[in-house]
Motif scaffolding. Structure first.
Motif, PDB file in Angstrom:
ATOM      1  N   SER A  88       1.342   9.309 -27.966  1.00  0.00           N
ATOM      2  CA  SER A  88       1.804   9.031 -26.425  1.00  0.00           C
ATOM      3  C   SER A  88       0.903   9.806 -25.606  1.00  0.00           C
ATOM      4  CB  SER A  88       3.129   9.967 -26.689  1.00  0.00           C
ATOM      5  OG  SER A  88       4.219   9.242 -27.518  1.00  0.00           O
ATOM      6  N   PRO A  89       0.526   8.927 -24.434  1.00  0.00           N
ATOM      7  CA  PRO A  89      -0.406   9.633 -23.465  1.00  0.00           C
ATOM      8  C   PRO A  89       0.346  11.008 -22.811  1.00  0.00           C
ATOM      9  CG  PRO A  89       0.444   7.505 -22.807  1.00  0.00           C
ATOM     10  CD  PRO A  89       0.783   7.630 -24.336  1.00  0.00           C
ATOM     11  N   LEU A  90      -0.462  11.803 -22.464  1.00  0.00           N
ATOM     12  CA  LEU A  90      -0.013  13.022 -21.640  1.00  0.00           C
ATOM     13  C   LEU A  90       0.317  12.782 -20.127  1.00  0.00           C
ATOM     14  CD1 LEU A  90      -1.866  15.849 -23.365  1.00  0.00           C
ATOM     15  CD2 LEU A  90       0.485  14.953 -23.900  1.00  0.00           C
ATOM     16  N   LYS A  91       0.978  13.203 -19.605  1.00  0.00           N
ATOM     17  CA  LYS A  91       1.207  13.109 -18.206  1.00  0.00           C
ATOM     18  C   LYS A  91       0.028  13.791 -17.717  1.00  0.00           C
ATOM     19  CE  LYS A  91       4.202  13.536 -14.012  1.00  0.00           C
ATOM     20  NZ  LYS A  91       5.692  13.966 -13.930  1.00  0.00           N
ATOM     21  N   VAL A  92      -0.687  13.216 -16.554  1.00  0.00           N
ATOM     22  CA  VAL A  92      -2.009  13.617 -16.176  1.00  0.00           C
ATOM     23  C   VAL A  92      -1.548  14.417 -14.413  1.00  0.00           C
ATOM     24  CG1 VAL A  92      -4.341  13.561 -15.363  1.00  0.00           C
ATOM     25  CG2 VAL A  92      -3.356  12.270 -17.376  1.00  0.00           C
ATOM     26  N   ARG A 144      -6.534  15.261  -5.308  1.00  0.00           N
ATOM     27  CA  ARG A 144      -6.745  13.783  -5.746  1.00  0.00           C
ATOM     28  C   ARG A 144      -7.511  13.287  -4.506  1.00  0.00           C
ATOM     29  NH1 ARG A 144      -4.607   9.694  -8.939  1.00  0.00           N
ATOM     30  NH2 ARG A 144      -3.238  11.228  -9.860  1.00  0.00           N
ATOM     31  N   ALA A 145      -6.957  13.306  -3.310  1.00  0.00           N
ATOM     32  CA  ALA A 145      -7.598  12.647  -2.158  1.00  0.00           C
ATOM     33  C   ALA A 145      -9.318  13.296  -1.938  1.00  0.00           C
ATOM     34  CB  ALA A 145      -7.055  13.310  -0.824  1.00  0.00           C
ATOM     35  N   GLU A 156     -12.719   5.403  -6.828  1.00  0.00           N
ATOM     36  CA  GLU A 156     -12.378   4.638  -8.265  1.00  0.00           C
ATOM     37  C   GLU A 156     -12.824   5.113  -9.376  1.00  0.00           C
ATOM     38  OE1 GLU A 156     -13.765   0.724  -8.309  1.00  0.00           O
ATOM     39  OE2 GLU A 156     -12.743   0.068  -6.532  1.00  0.00           O
ATOM     40  N   ILE A 157     -13.016   6.652  -9.235  1.00  0.00           N
ATOM     41  CA  ILE A 157     -13.418   7.089 -10.551  1.00  0.00           C
ATOM     42  C   ILE A 157     -12.277   7.802 -11.357  1.00  0.00           C
ATOM     43  CG2 ILE A 157     -13.447   9.723  -9.537  1.00  0.00           C
ATOM     44  CD1 ILE A 157     -15.877  10.347 -11.595  1.00  0.00           C
ATOM     45  N   LEU A 158     -11.011   7.901 -10.698  1.00  0.00           N
ATOM     46  CA  LEU A 158      -9.639   7.986 -11.260  1.00  0.00           C
ATOM     47  C   LEU A 158      -9.408   7.101 -12.197  1.00  0.00           C
ATOM     48  CD1 LEU A 158      -8.282  10.535  -8.692  1.00  0.00           C
ATOM     49  CD2 LEU A 158      -9.371  11.275 -10.661  1.00  0.00           C
ATOM     50  N   GLN A 159      -9.662   5.676 -11.857  1.00  0.00           N
ATOM     51  CA  GLN A 159      -9.206   4.652 -12.298  1.00  0.00           C
ATOM     52  C   GLN A 159      -9.826   4.487 -13.709  1.00  0.00           C
ATOM     53  OE1 GLN A 159      -9.213   1.176  -9.904  1.00  0.00           O
ATOM     54  NE2 GLN A 159      -7.867   2.318  -8.226  1.00  0.00           N
ATOM     55  N   VAL A 174      -8.686   8.212 -15.952  1.00  0.00           N
ATOM     56  CA  VAL A 174      -7.254   8.711 -16.396  1.00  0.00           C
ATOM     57  C   VAL A 174      -6.888   7.362 -16.746  1.00  0.00           C
ATOM     58  CG1 VAL A 174      -5.307   9.511 -15.020  1.00  0.00           C
ATOM     59  CG2 VAL A 174      -7.609  10.390 -14.604  1.00  0.00           C
ATOM     60  N   ASN A 175      -5.776   7.561 -17.889  1.00  0.00           N
ATOM     61  CA  ASN A 175      -5.033   6.569 -18.220  1.00  0.00           C
ATOM     62  C   ASN A 175      -3.761   6.296 -17.419  1.00  0.00           C
ATOM     63  OD1 ASN A 175      -3.938   4.541 -19.878  1.00  0.00           O
ATOM     64  ND2 ASN A 175      -2.772   6.307 -21.256  1.00  0.00           N
ATOM     65  N   ASP A 176      -3.518   5.133 -17.011  1.00  0.00           N
ATOM     66  CA  ASP A 176      -2.527   4.788 -16.032  1.00  0.00           C
ATOM     67  C   ASP A 176      -1.764   3.799 -16.768  1.00  0.00           C
ATOM     68  OD1 ASP A 176      -1.166   4.483 -14.242  1.00  0.00           O
ATOM     69  OD2 ASP A 176      -2.299   3.096 -12.894  1.00  0.00           O
TER      70      ASP A 176
END
Length: 212
Positions: free
Chosen positions: A159-163, A168-169, A177-180, A183-185
């Motif tokens: 199960s992926p953890l909640k990040v 963030r801004a 677009e580095i967070l995309q 980070v698993n979405d």
């Protein structure tokens, strides 16, 4: 059977011997205020009982004979102690079955070769290490090759953890677009398993080669 103990006649008032004869005095260093313990031993608990002749000073001839017999009874036979495995260890049939190969190896090879101590250490340690290694390999296989996805119910599910990302801004402003990418979405796959997007039904294998 009666009591064969014969109490000797009292010849004195000493409480340390049966006959009442006081034991011989022991010497101590001259000018020392220490009690009459053994020489060079300031804390001996044996006192006069360290000498076997003193211990037997108040015994009668019959008691000396009984003492000799008792001392000889303390000597074990060359074949003793006899270890009877069926008496000292009761095992169920399942344990007897899976222990049988290692018991035979210990009896015919490990103990004659390495001795009782090292042979027993090998006999106890090696099977446990092997079972732990097999259990680890089974768990690793199921974790790597039998992962749970949308096609099967069995297996290990990750199960992926909640990040939670702070600032963030600022990160998006400096690195768009580095967070995309990092980070698993789950919403990217519409909250399905990622393997659902890789299912075989989506593969384009081209037009059929057969005429019908």
């Amino acid at each position: 059977m009666g009591n064969f103990y014969h109490k000797p006649e009292r010849e004195g008032n000493s409480p340390y011997t049966r006959s009442g004869v006081p034991p011989p005095k022991m010497l101590k260093k001259s000018g020392s205020d220490l009690p009459s313990h053994r020489i060079n031993d300031p804390m001996s608990l044996e006192l006069h009982m360290a000498d076997e002749r003193v211990r037997t000073a108040g015994l009668s001839p019959a008691e000396r004979e009984w003492r000799i017999k008792w001392l000889k009874d303390q000597h074990l036979h060359p074949d003793e102690p006899v270890h009877v495995d069926a008496v000292n260890r009761q095992l169920n049939p399942i344990r007897v079955l899976y222990r049988w190969p290692w018991d035979k190896l210990y009896k015919h090879f490990l103990r004659p070769t390495f001795g009782t101590y090292y042979g027993t250490a090998i006999r106890v340690t090696v099977p446990k290490v092997i079972m732990a290694f097999i259990a680890f390999e089974i768990g690793y296989y199921y974790w790597k090759y039998e992962g749970k996805d949308w096609t099967r119910l069995r297996g290990i599910e990750n199960s992926p953890l909640k990040v939670t990302i702070d600032h963030r801004a600022e990160i998006e402003a400096q690195n768009p677009e580095i967070l995309q990418l990092g980070v698993n979405d789950p919403s990217k796959y519409r909250y399905f398993s990622p393997s659902f997007q890789k299912r075989e039904a989506l593969h384009d294998i081209g037009a059929p080669a057969r005429p019908w």
